[in-house]
Design a protein around this motif. Structure first.
Motif, PDB file in Angstrom:
ATOM      1  N   ALA A  41       7.303 -15.655  22.936  1.00  0.00           N
ATOM      2  CA  ALA A  41       7.732 -14.574  22.064  1.00  0.00           C
ATOM      3  C   ALA A  41       8.833 -15.069  21.147  1.00  0.00           C
ATOM      4  CB  ALA A  41       8.218 -13.394  22.887  1.00  0.00           C
ATOM      5  N   GLY A  42       8.610 -14.948  19.847  1.00  0.00           N
ATOM      6  CA  GLY A  42       9.579 -15.386  18.856  1.00  0.00           C
ATOM      7  C   GLY A  42      10.412 -14.233  18.342  1.00  0.00           C
ATOM      8  N   PRO A  43      10.715 -14.214  17.055  1.00  0.00           N
ATOM      9  CA  PRO A  43      11.603 -13.186  16.507  1.00  0.00           C
ATOM     10  C   PRO A  43      10.953 -11.806  16.437  1.00  0.00           C
ATOM     11  CG  PRO A  43      10.760 -14.603  14.760  1.00  0.00           C
ATOM     12  CD  PRO A  43      10.347 -15.232  16.045  1.00  0.00           C
ATOM     13  N   LEU A  50       5.113  -4.321   6.476  1.00  0.00           N
ATOM     14  CA  LEU A  50       5.871  -3.492   5.566  1.00  0.00           C
ATOM     15  C   LEU A  50       7.210  -4.156   5.307  1.00  0.00           C
ATOM     16  CD1 LEU A  50       5.160  -0.018   7.219  1.00  0.00           C
ATOM     17  CD2 LEU A  50       3.982  -1.041   5.290  1.00  0.00           C
ATOM     18  N   SER A  51       7.716  -3.984   4.137  1.00  0.00           N
ATOM     19  CA  SER A  51       8.947  -4.678   3.755  1.00  0.00           C
ATOM     20  C   SER A  51      10.206  -3.935   4.180  1.00  0.00           C
ATOM     21  CB  SER A  51       8.980  -4.881   2.237  1.00  0.00           C
ATOM     22  OG  SER A  51       8.923  -3.647   1.551  1.00  0.00           O
ATOM     23  N   THR A  52      10.073  -2.647   4.563  1.00  0.00           N
ATOM     24  CA  THR A  52      11.265  -1.881   4.950  1.00  0.00           C
ATOM     25  C   THR A  52      11.043  -1.222   6.268  1.00  0.00           C
ATOM     26  OG1 THR A  52      10.469   0.075   3.751  1.00  0.00           O
ATOM     27  CG2 THR A  52      11.902  -1.442   2.568  1.00  0.00           C
ATOM     28  N   SER A  77      16.816  -0.413  16.898  1.00  0.00           N
ATOM     29  CA  SER A  77      17.014   0.051  15.520  1.00  0.00           C
ATOM     30  C   SER A  77      17.978  -0.875  14.773  1.00  0.00           C
ATOM     31  CB  SER A  77      17.546   1.486  15.514  1.00  0.00           C
ATOM     32  OG  SER A  77      18.874   1.550  16.007  1.00  0.00           O
ATOM     33  N   VAL A  78      19.014  -1.347  15.463  1.00  0.00           N
ATOM     34  CA  VAL A  78      19.981  -2.244  14.825  1.00  0.00           C
ATOM     35  C   VAL A  78      19.371  -3.618  14.579  1.00  0.00           C
ATOM     36  CG1 VAL A  78      22.193  -3.419  15.143  1.00  0.00           C
ATOM     37  CG2 VAL A  78      21.965  -1.007  15.784  1.00  0.00           C
ATOM     38  N   GLN A  79      18.650  -4.136  15.540  1.00  0.00           N
ATOM     39  CA  GLN A  79      18.032  -5.458  15.393  1.00  0.00           C
ATOM     40  C   GLN A  79      17.009  -5.495  14.262  1.00  0.00           C
ATOM     41  OE1 GLN A  79      16.491  -6.088  19.325  1.00  0.00           O
ATOM     42  NE2 GLN A  79      18.510  -6.449  20.237  1.00  0.00           N
ATOM     43  N   ARG A  80      16.341  -4.384  14.025  1.00  0.00           N
ATOM     44  CA  ARG A  80      15.322  -4.360  12.969  1.00  0.00           C
ATOM     45  C   ARG A  80      15.927  -4.462  11.571  1.00  0.00           C
ATOM     46  NH1 ARG A  80      10.878   0.201  14.537  1.00  0.00           N
ATOM     47  NH2 ARG A  80      10.153  -0.363  12.453  1.00  0.00           N
ATOM     48  N   LEU A  81      17.228  -4.201  11.455  1.00  0.00           N
ATOM     49  CA  LEU A  81      17.870  -4.295  10.144  1.00  0.00           C
ATOM     50  C   LEU A  81      17.799  -5.722   9.591  1.00  0.00           C
ATOM     51  CD1 LEU A  81      21.024  -2.117  10.895  1.00  0.00           C
ATOM     52  CD2 LEU A  81      19.170  -1.527   9.293  1.00  0.00           C
ATOM     53  N   ASP A  82      17.892  -6.718  10.457  1.00  0.00           N
ATOM     54  CA  ASP A  82      17.881  -8.112  10.022  1.00  0.00           C
ATOM     55  C   ASP A  82      16.564  -8.821  10.355  1.00  0.00           C
ATOM     56  OD1 ASP A  82      20.561  -8.070   9.050  1.00  0.00           O
ATOM     57  OD2 ASP A  82      21.274  -8.206  11.122  1.00  0.00           O
ATOM     58  N   ALA A  83      15.592  -8.086  10.837  1.00  0.00           N
ATOM     59  CA  ALA A  83      14.326  -8.701  11.245  1.00  0.00           C
ATOM     60  C   ALA A  83      13.462  -9.010  10.031  1.00  0.00           C
ATOM     61  CB  ALA A  83      13.581  -7.773  12.198  1.00  0.00           C
ATOM     62  N   ALA A 132       7.425  -5.274  17.882  1.00  0.00           N
ATOM     63  CA  ALA A 132       6.535  -6.432  18.007  1.00  0.00           C
ATOM     64  C   ALA A 132       7.301  -7.710  17.685  1.00  0.00           C
ATOM     65  CB  ALA A 132       5.327  -6.290  17.079  1.00  0.00           C
ATOM     66  N   PHE A 133       6.781  -8.831  18.214  1.00  0.00           N
ATOM     67  CA  PHE A 133       7.406 -10.137  18.029  1.00  0.00           C
ATOM     68  C   PHE A 133       6.344 -11.136  17.581  1.00  0.00           C
ATOM     69  CE2 PHE A 133       9.725  -7.775  21.183  1.00  0.00           C
ATOM     70  CZ  PHE A 133      11.064  -8.058  20.956  1.00  0.00           C
ATOM     71  N   LEU A 134       6.746 -12.038  16.724  1.00  0.00           N
ATOM     72  CA  LEU A 134       5.868 -13.149  16.381  1.00  0.00           C
ATOM     73  C   LEU A 134       5.701 -14.057  17.590  1.00  0.00           C
ATOM     74  CD1 LEU A 134       7.232 -14.101  12.834  1.00  0.00           C
ATOM     75  CD2 LEU A 134       5.208 -12.730  13.382  1.00  0.00           C
ATOM     76  N   ILE A 135       4.529 -14.628  17.757  1.00  0.00           N
ATOM     77  CA  ILE A 135       4.274 -15.576  18.834  1.00  0.00           C
ATOM     78  C   ILE A 135       4.278 -16.984  18.249  1.00  0.00           C
ATOM     79  CG2 ILE A 135       2.671 -16.329  20.627  1.00  0.00           C
ATOM     80  CD1 ILE A 135       1.539 -13.501  20.680  1.00  0.00           C
ATOM     81  N   ASN A 136       5.122 -17.838  18.792  1.00  0.00           N
ATOM     82  CA  ASN A 136       5.196 -19.233  18.371  1.00  0.00           C
ATOM     83  C   ASN A 136       4.930 -20.133  19.572  1.00  0.00           C
ATOM     84  OD1 ASN A 136       5.935 -18.572  15.690  1.00  0.00           O
ATOM     85  ND2 ASN A 136       8.072 -18.299  16.324  1.00  0.00           N
TER      86      ASN A 136
END
Length: 457
Positions: free
Chosen positions: A394-396, A455-457, A209-215, A386-390
């Protein structure tokens, strides 16, 4: 009394001699629910419910009624209401009762309330990280004692115990809120929590939940999707499981799979199974709610559709035997075809190789809820993590996402199936009834056909 006394069995069987088939379902259930919020117990409630339901089948007609007073006189009154116009049948002589009573090391009802509350307090402290603004924890017990008599002369008796732990964490930064959720559930005694570390789980949920604040927000558009085993099988449950329940097929709610037995409906690496006989899983049972022994069912075998999930009534309409998937929420409900523990079987591919096979895409490690249109198979699912794949790594972490696609097409577009498996749990809703289920999935690659909505939020 703990169950309908055996001396009444002959009288019960005499009530079942009408129609093509009849049964009596008796239940004694005990529940406990604890809600922890704002650092303290918000609610502590228990419940006891006892009752029975009487059912008659005649052709495609079903007559059902229930009583809160599970005594012989109540059953006789129900029979008088339900049987007018039904043909009288000679009851089959009864056979010995089939009994299943598991032995747990720590029966939950024998564990003190203080120990249960202490578990929630430890979970709360683990989730109390900087940036966390709200923590809601739930604990639940559901203990059921069931007895079923059928006009076929059979009787079953079973005890089922399900434990559930769930946590929701809300984090806040500069007025922005992000929520994370997870749960574990299964059959067994309190030793379930020796095998499932809910304190560590609570910390992971809080960290997410905390990490998603800056994701960053999720990208938009169609792209390759890898669903990790840790995501669980929610996608398969909704997009493929429900359409393979026999009533959906017979009512043309699931036209895609009607008349498709023996046909290829998925990639050859994909096998979908349904197995209520798995001890410890949330959907475990020894007998279904019509007294039929549970069994493992292969729905899709290496891409080929083999069968559907049946209860007695839908099986009779298709002139096949029931495969033990008649389930009901309680004695107040008639049984209908339902899933229990549905999963895609592990395949031949290395999970790490699957990740490396995608240059740019999305790695889903935790699924959320979703909706499916049964007639078309079109779905929308929320992604919890979920994470972006680069370049195959596994990315951010992304903030949030939705997955949009079509269930029958997804089955064909799964081209890599991992050798691992992971599970998710839930309460499946259908026709106003809830049923406890588990859903399993190995790591999968869906090469095309899924659109990511960010989604933006």
């Amino acid at each position: 009394m703990s169950f309908m006394s055996l001396e009444h069995s002959a009288a019960i069987y005499s009530l079942l001699g009408f129609g093509d088939y009849a049964d009596l379902f008796w239940e004694d259930s005990r529940t406990l629910s604890i809600r922890w919020e704002a650092g303290k117990i918000e609610r502590f409630t228990g419940g006891l419910e006892r009752g029975a339901g009487l059912r008659y089948l005649a052709g495609d007609e079903c007559r059902y009624a229930c009583a809160d007073d599970p005594e012989l006189e109540a059953f006789e009154a129900l029979a008088r209401e339900l049987t007018p116009g039904l043909a009288r049948q000679k009851p089959t002589p009864p056979t010995p009762v089939d009994i299943f009573r598991p032995a747990y090391k720590k029966p939950a009802e024998q564990v003190t309330a203080e120990l249960k509350v202490a578990l929630l307090e430890r979970a709360y402290r683990a989730a109390s990280l900087p940036g966390v603004r709200q923590i809601t924890i739930g604990y639940g017990e559901n203990n059921r004692h069931l007895r079923i008599w059928t006009s076929e002369g059979k009787a079953t008796e079973e005890w089922r115990s399900i434990l559930t732990f769930s946590i929701t964490v809300v984090a806040e930064k500069n007025g922005l809120l992000q929520t994370a959720y997870d749960s574990v559930s299964g059959t067994g005694g309190f030793e379930f929590f020796d095998l499932n570390d809910v304190v560590a789980l609570s910390r992971r949920v809080a960290e997410r939940s905390v990490q998603r604040l800056d994701a960053p927000a999720a990208p938009l558009g169609e792209m390759p999707i890898i669903i990790a085993a840790s995501a669980g099988g929610t996608l398969i449950h909704e997009a493929i499981g429900h359409p393979l329940e026999a009533d959906a097929v017979q009512k043309d709610v699931s036209p895609t799979y009607k008349g498709s037995i023996g046909k290829v409906v998925a990639n050859e690496k994909v096998s979908v199974l349904e197995d209520p006989t798995m001890p410890g899983q949330r959907g475990f049972y020894a007998f279904d709610d019509e007294g039929i022994a549970a069994e493992r069912v292969v729905l899709i075998d290496h891409g080929v559709l083999k069968t559907y999930l049946y209860d007695r009534q839908t099986a009779a309409l298709d002139r096949v035997r029931s495969n033990g998937h008649g389930r009901r929420e309680s004695f107040r409900h008639r049984p209908i075809p339902r899933m229990a523990n549905t999963f895609v079987a592990p395949g031949p591919d290395d999970p790490q190789m699957i990740l490396r096979s995608v240059s740019n895409g999305l790695l889903v490690t935790k699924m959320g809820g979703g909706q499916v249109e049964p007639a078309t198979g079109d779905f929308v699912f929320e992604v919890e993590e979920a994470f972006l794949i680069n370049e195959g790594k596994a990315g951010p972490l992304i903030k949030s996402a939705n997955l949009l696609g079509n269930g029958p097409e997804v089955l064909k577009n799964i081209d890599l199936v991992g050798s691992d498996i992971g599970w998710s749990v839930g309460t499946c809703g259908k026709d106003g009834q809830g049923a406890p289920v588990s859903d399993g999935l190995p790591t999968l690659r869906i090469s095309r056909g899924v659109i990511v909505g960010g989604l933006s939020t």
